[in-house]
Design a protein around this motif. Structure first.
Motif, mmCIF file in Angstrom:
data_model
loop_
_atom_site.group_PDB
_atom_site.id
_atom_site.type_symbol
_atom_site.label_atom_id
_atom_site.label_comp_id
_atom_site.label_asym_id
_atom_site.label_seq_id
_atom_site.Cartn_x
_atom_site.Cartn_y
_atom_site.Cartn_z
ATOM 1 N N PRO A 104 0.643 -1.242 -0.137
ATOM 2 C CA PRO A 104 0.371 -0.161 -0.302
ATOM 3 C C PRO A 104 0.431 1.334 -0.357
ATOM 4 O O PRO A 104 1.974 1.411 0.403
ATOM 5 C CB PRO A 104 -0.462 -0.479 0.817
ATOM 6 C CG PRO A 104 -0.733 -1.600 1.626
ATOM 7 C CD PRO A 104 0.968 -1.946 1.106
ATOM 8 N N ALA A 105 0.667 2.322 -0.747
ATOM 9 C CA ALA A 105 0.889 3.565 -0.378
ATOM 10 C C ALA A 105 0.991 4.307 0.580
ATOM 11 O O ALA A 105 2.537 4.451 1.131
ATOM 12 C CB ALA A 105 0.119 4.575 -1.364
ATOM 13 N N ASP A 106 0.631 3.908 1.570
ATOM 14 C CA ASP A 106 0.881 4.673 3.040
ATOM 15 C C ASP A 106 1.855 3.947 3.724
ATOM 16 O O ASP A 106 2.817 4.369 4.002
ATOM 17 C CB ASP A 106 -0.308 4.398 3.966
ATOM 18 C CG ASP A 106 -1.349 5.116 3.986
ATOM 19 O OD1 ASP A 106 -1.463 6.311 2.812
ATOM 20 O OD2 ASP A 106 -2.368 5.570 4.469
ATOM 21 N N VAL A 107 2.140 2.091 3.164
ATOM 22 C CA VAL A 107 3.464 1.556 3.991
ATOM 23 C C VAL A 107 4.551 2.008 3.232
ATOM 24 O O VAL A 107 5.663 2.554 3.788
ATOM 25 C CB VAL A 107 3.128 0.112 4.310
ATOM 26 C CG1 VAL A 107 4.357 -0.661 3.924
ATOM 27 C CG2 VAL A 107 1.829 -0.183 4.380
ATOM 28 N N VAL A 108 4.738 2.360 1.646
ATOM 29 C CA VAL A 108 6.135 2.914 1.232
ATOM 30 C C VAL A 108 6.028 4.053 1.704
ATOM 31 O O VAL A 108 6.935 3.910 1.786
ATOM 32 C CB VAL A 108 5.532 2.684 -0.376
ATOM 33 C CG1 VAL A 108 7.099 3.112 -0.679
ATOM 34 C CG2 VAL A 108 4.852 1.489 -0.935
ATOM 35 N N GLN A 109 5.161 5.143 1.926
ATOM 36 C CA GLN A 109 5.506 5.933 2.265
ATOM 37 C C GLN A 109 6.257 6.054 3.649
ATOM 38 O O GLN A 109 6.940 6.915 4.918
ATOM 39 C CB GLN A 109 4.045 7.135 2.330
ATOM 40 C CG GLN A 109 4.398 8.750 2.528
ATOM 41 C CD GLN A 109 3.202 9.221 2.367
ATOM 42 O OE1 GLN A 109 2.074 8.969 2.423
ATOM 43 N NE2 GLN A 109 4.016 10.548 2.040
ATOM 44 N N LEU A 110 5.444 5.017 4.751
ATOM 45 C CA LEU A 110 6.442 4.743 5.753
ATOM 46 C C LEU A 110 8.026 4.636 5.955
ATOM 47 O O LEU A 110 8.712 5.288 6.347
ATOM 48 C CB LEU A 110 5.602 4.331 6.671
ATOM 49 C CG LEU A 110 4.253 4.711 7.242
ATOM 50 C CD1 LEU A 110 3.506 3.155 8.052
ATOM 51 C CD2 LEU A 110 4.259 5.918 8.425
ATOM 52 N N LEU A 111 8.067 3.585 5.191
ATOM 53 C CA LEU A 111 9.257 3.642 4.950
ATOM 54 C C LEU A 111 10.115 4.579 4.399
ATOM 55 O O LEU A 111 11.781 4.309 4.234
ATOM 56 C CB LEU A 111 9.443 1.759 3.332
ATOM 57 C CG LEU A 111 9.024 1.269 4.252
ATOM 58 C CD1 LEU A 111 8.658 -0.081 3.691
ATOM 59 C CD2 LEU A 111 9.830 0.644 5.266
ATOM 60 N N SER A 112 10.093 5.667 3.474
ATOM 61 C CA SER A 112 9.814 6.250 2.998
ATOM 62 C C SER A 112 11.357 6.940 3.762
ATOM 63 O O SER A 112 12.216 8.279 4.279
ATOM 64 C CB SER A 112 9.929 7.449 1.507
ATOM 65 O OG SER A 112 9.507 6.406 0.879
#
Length: 356
Positions: A104-112
């Motif tokens: 999910p985009a939210d998870v990738v953003q968290l990792l970023s």
């Protein structure tokens, strides 16, 4: 409900009781009308508790709002809980593929966000250190100081640099098959972020949210007064207030606190904190026992609060200056006395005001 928190987040579970929300005064405005009602919601999720105070001029159905909150909490748990075998992050961790995988985009953003904090903390902050928690026994509360050879072998399975991100296509890949990601150091912050979305999507723009001791506030109370929140005194023996902040800005302020004082082990006269330095594979040994980061993004603040505890006051202050972070540091000397220090960004902040 299965919970999200790992030892990194356990120290913050006891902070929720400190949130100070002044009860709405039953005064008449203009002599003929009452201020809007201050609504309150509370519950348990992800191994901790939450409290929400909100009000809105346009009518909002509390039942519908509560349903939206429950759905958001369930989704957060399903996406990033490291204590659920069926969560997306745990399925990613169990896999040994080094191919790109969609999340999910939210998870990738968290990792970023985590990647940024990892880089700016000089590698001290690292969400891939779960194997080290297991090695030291913090995850199972069965403490055992490992050998140096065991630490070195475990460090070979750790390293955020082994995780590649492609935010443009919402995908990630690990270059080390056994790499695993622990999202707990951003769990409370991300949950606050999601709860804010639920409230604002419902047309609510004045609220105070507390989740696992981390806080997010916007606007003012119905009578026009400011929100006031408290930071816990870092003492494992008893709960007490260390510092009260008045929320000055109305556009949205987050306060994320992390500490070493609720989860540690004593062995042979030495105290070992659950905060591990990913660069050495060992617990930190400095005297910083609490760090609170004040900002506008609770996801970023959550990661930085953990990073500050890893860095310690001296290195943490240097990073806070460079990154313009508003941070409250609390150190404990050899006699058990507490000492506060503020980063320049906090001392000059227009987001909060420290009360006597």
């Amino acid at each position: 409900m299965p919970h999200l928190s790992s030892p990194t987040a356990l120290c913050r579970r006891h902070l929720g009781w400190l949130v100070t929300v002044v009860t709405l005064l039953g005064v008449l405005l203009g002599g003929c009308s009452r201020p809007p009602t201050l609504h309150k919601l509370e519950g348990a999720a992800e191994g901790t508790t939450y409290h929400i105070s909100w009000w809105s001029e346009p009518e909002v159905a509390p039942e519908a709002l509560e349903k939206g909150i429950d759905q958001a909490l369930q989704q957060v748990d399903l996406w990033i809980s490291n204590y659920r075998d069926d969560s997306l992050i745990e399925r990613f961790n169990r896999g040994s593929s080094t191919q790109w995988q969609t999340l999910p985009a939210d998870v990738v953003q968290l990792l970023s966000i985590a990647r940024t904090v990892h880089r700016e903390s000089r590698g001290c902050y690292d969400p891939t250190i779960a194997p080290l928690f297991d090695l030291w026994g913090f995850r199972a509360d069965h403490f055992q100081p490992p050998s140096q050879s065991s630490i070195e072998a475990t460090l070979a399975k750790v390293g955020f640099d082994h995780l590649q991100l492609d935010p443009t296509q919402d995908r990630v890949r690990k270059t080390l098959p056994e790499l695993s990601v622990d999202m707990s150091s951003m769990g409370e912050g991300y949950t606050l972020w999601r709860l804010r979305q639920v409230l604002e999507d419902a047309g609510i723009h004045a609220y105070l949210i507390e989740f696992g001791g981390d806080m997010l506030a916007r606007g003012r109370k119905p009578d026009g007064s400011t929100w006031k929140v408290a930071i816990e005194r870092p003492s494992p023996a008893r709960m007490a207030v260390e510092r009260v902040f008045e929320i000055s800005a109305e556009s949205g302020v987050s306060i994320n606190t992390s500490g070493t004082y609720h989860h540690f082990f004593d062995e042979a006269g030495h105290r070992y904190s659950h905060i591990l330095d990913a660069r050495t594979g060992t617990p930190v040994t400095h005297d910083l026992v609490s760090a609170s980061v004040i900002g506008s993004d609770p996801r970023l603040g959550d990661a930085w609060a953990t990073a500050m505890l890893c860095l310690g006051q001296q290195a943490g202050m240097a990073v806070a200056r460079a990154q313009h972070l508003a941070v409250l540091f609390i150190q404990q000397d050899g006699d058990g006395k507490l000492h506060e220090s503020q980063s320049p960004a906090l001392a000059n902040s227009n987001l909060v005001k420290a009360l006597p």
